[in-house]
Design an enzyme around this catalytic site. Structure first.
Site, PDB file in Angstrom:
ATOM      1  N   LYS A 247       0.847  -1.204   0.000  1.00 36.77           N
ATOM      2  CA  LYS A 247       0.000   0.000   0.000  1.00 36.77           C
ATOM      3  C   LYS A 247       0.879   1.249   0.000  1.00 36.77           C
ATOM      4  O   LYS A 247       2.089   1.159   0.221  1.00 36.77           O
ATOM      5  CB  LYS A 247      -0.918  -0.032   1.222  1.00 36.77           C
ATOM      6  CG  LYS A 247      -0.174   0.004   2.541  1.00 36.77           C
ATOM      7  CD  LYS A 247      -1.059  -0.404   3.704  1.00 36.77           C
ATOM      8  CE  LYS A 247      -0.278  -0.344   5.001  1.00 36.77           C
ATOM      9  NZ  LYS A 247      -0.986  -1.012   6.109  1.00 36.77           N
TER      10      LYS A 247
ATOM     11  N   TYR B 135      16.883  30.333   6.532  1.00 40.65           N
ATOM     12  CA  TYR B 135      15.723  31.065   7.064  1.00 40.65           C
ATOM     13  C   TYR B 135      15.757  31.135   8.589  1.00 40.65           C
ATOM     14  O   TYR B 135      16.099  30.157   9.257  1.00 40.65           O
ATOM     15  CB  TYR B 135      14.425  30.353   6.651  1.00 40.65           C
ATOM     16  CG  TYR B 135      14.082  30.512   5.203  1.00 40.65           C
ATOM     17  CD1 TYR B 135      13.797  31.769   4.662  1.00 40.65           C
ATOM     18  CD2 TYR B 135      14.016  29.403   4.368  1.00 40.65           C
ATOM     19  CE1 TYR B 135      13.470  31.904   3.317  1.00 40.65           C
ATOM     20  CE2 TYR B 135      13.683  29.528   3.028  1.00 40.65           C
ATOM     21  CZ  TYR B 135      13.408  30.788   2.516  1.00 40.65           C
ATOM     22  OH  TYR B 135      13.084  30.913   1.195  1.00 40.65           O
TER      23      TYR B 135
HETATM   24  C1  LIG Z   1      -0.045  -1.923   6.704  1.00 40.42           C
HETATM   25  C2  LIG Z   1      -0.490  -3.264   7.180  1.00 40.42           C
HETATM   26  C3  LIG Z   1       0.435  -4.278   7.419  1.00 40.42           C
HETATM   27  C4  LIG Z   1       1.937  -4.086   7.324  1.00 40.42           C
HETATM   28  O1  LIG Z   1       2.422  -3.480   8.503  1.00 40.42           O
HETATM   29  P1  LIG Z   1       4.007  -3.286   8.757  1.00 40.42           P
HETATM   30  O2  LIG Z   1       4.077  -2.745  10.127  1.00 40.42           O
HETATM   31  O3  LIG Z   1       4.475  -2.311   7.743  1.00 40.42           O
HETATM   32  O4  LIG Z   1       4.637  -4.614   8.594  1.00 40.42           O
HETATM   33  C5  LIG Z   1      -0.050  -5.524   7.772  1.00 40.42           C
HETATM   34  N1  LIG Z   1      -1.386  -5.746   7.894  1.00 40.42           N
HETATM   35  C6  LIG Z   1      -2.299  -4.782   7.689  1.00 40.42           C
HETATM   36  C7  LIG Z   1      -3.744  -5.084   7.847  1.00 40.42           C
HETATM   37  C8  LIG Z   1      -1.886  -3.507   7.336  1.00 40.42           C
HETATM   38  O5  LIG Z   1      -2.796  -2.552   7.130  1.00 40.42           O
END
Ligand SMILES: *Cc1c(COP(=O)(O)O)cnc(C)c1O
Length: 358
Positions: A35, A255
């Site tokens: 994702k 800045y």
């Molecule tokens: C994002 C997500 C993961 C992965 O989590 P990490 O901490 O990056 O390993 C796993 N399961 C679900 C449902 C998620 O939304």
């Protein structure tokens, strides 16, 4: 040559990390979580590099569509499921697997006219209190899902851990216990562990693991780097020096005059800023790799530039390569200076930064 900012993506490291996760997860199948543009690493190139992944997990329908358009044939799991009839049809058309976490989603499936059968992951909320059926609702949800017409292709169960990044946490034990209790007597395939679950000390006993950050070489733990877990950084955020200037003692840089030279100093101006996703709140003293050596950030991060004190690096010149995080400079360390976690830095690399596959 004077290279502008780019994110070098090491596909060999991606595959190394997948292999390391597999070994840690002892035979569990791996749903690679891609994702948020594969945590900033590029959705499609990442998925193509992870040909060995058993499935891909995405948050949005569009991410799944992009993967299918690129020819990805592995199972794709929509981790938040779908919320509208047209999205259900789209998911059916592309053969996505769905997480079901709410009675409304079950209604959507009950009312669907689609002849398509789905592989459904039922999410149980064991304490995160975000998505999922409470253990007390689970039996009802399962029953309704089992009665769907057409019947599901397969039913699987998952839960998500809230505090697996903390060593041996009592809440994690409780979540696992609740999950086991709620699902007792059923022999469905299950998934519990994210990256922290995979690398943590508690035996979670999963059929599937769902790593995200660890695939990219990042650590889910506040007190250990990915490298310390045997992972390799996938992204190196690289740029170069675009100017060198002498800053006399007493003058300020950038800045707000936020940094004042305590001695006659040599400062390198570097082409990277918050416009690229570097946090603006990085304080003076944050390490930056200039020509492979650490030098402290000085003054405020601007949109397109930062300044680094290279008084101790006489070889620094216009064109000297710079690493902001990645190879030789753990993203965890930069995240700590910014008061955040590696996830946010990696996801936050902005669109203008080109990804370069290595
Ligand atoms: C994002 C997500 C993961 C992965 O989590 P990490 O901490 O990056 O390993 C796993 N399961 C679900 C449902 C998620 O939304």
């Amino acid at each position: 040559m004077n290279r502008l900012i780019h994110a070098a993506i090491d596909t060999h490291a991606l595959r190394h990390n997948l292999k390391t996760i597999r070994e840690r997860a002892r035979g569990a199948r791996v749903m690679a979580v891609v994702k948020a543009n594969a945590y900033g690493h590029g959705l499609v190139p990442t998925a193509l590099a992870l040909a060995e992944a058993d499935a891909f997990g995405v948050a949005r329908l569009e991410e799944g569509l992009a993967l299918r358009a690129a020819g990805i044939t592995q199972p794709i799991v929509l981790l938040e499921g779908v919320f509208a009839p047209e999205h259900l049809l789209e998911a059916a058309r592309h053969g996505f697997d769905l997480v079901v976490h709410d009675m409304l989603q079950i209604e959507l499936l009950e009312e669907s006219s689609s002849p398509q059968r789905f592989l459904l992951w039922i999410k149980i909320d064991t304490g995160m209190n975000r998505l999922g059926f409470r253990p007390s609702e689970f039996a009802t949800a399962l029953e309704r899902i089992r009665r769907l017409q057409p019947a599901p292709l397969e039913i699987r169960l998952l839960t998500h851990l809230a505090r697996a990044d903390e060593q041996d946490n009592v809440v994690t034990r409780q979540q696992v216990a609740r999950f086991k209790e709620a699902t007792q007597g059923s022999d469905y395939t299950v998934s519990i562990a994210n990256s922290a679950g995979v690398f943590g000390t508690l035996p979670l006993g999963c059929d599937w693991v769902r790593p995200g950050i660890a695939l990219y070489g990042g650590s889910p733990f506040g007190d250990r780097t990915g490298v310390e877990l045997g992972l390799q950084p996938v992204m190196s955020l690289e740029t170069s020096v675009i100017a060198i200037r002498q800053v006399p003692k007493g003058e300020t840089v950038g800045y707000g005059g936020a940094w004042k030279a305590q001695r006659d100093s040599v400062v390198a101006i570097i082409a990277a800023g918050y416009g690229d996703g570097l946090p603006r709140n990085l304080p003076s003293g944050t390490p930056i790799l200039v020509g492979g050596q650490r030098a402290p950030l000085v003054g405020r991060v601007s949109m397109d530039m930062i300044a680094v004190d290279v008084s101790e690096l006489p070889d620094a010149h216009v064109g000297t390569p710079v690493v902001l995080w990645g190879n030789g400079l753990p993203v965890e360390e930069i995240a700590r200076h910014a008061g955040t976690i590696p996830y946010e830095l990696l996801c936050g690399v902005s669109q203008r930064v080109p990804l370069e596959l290595r």
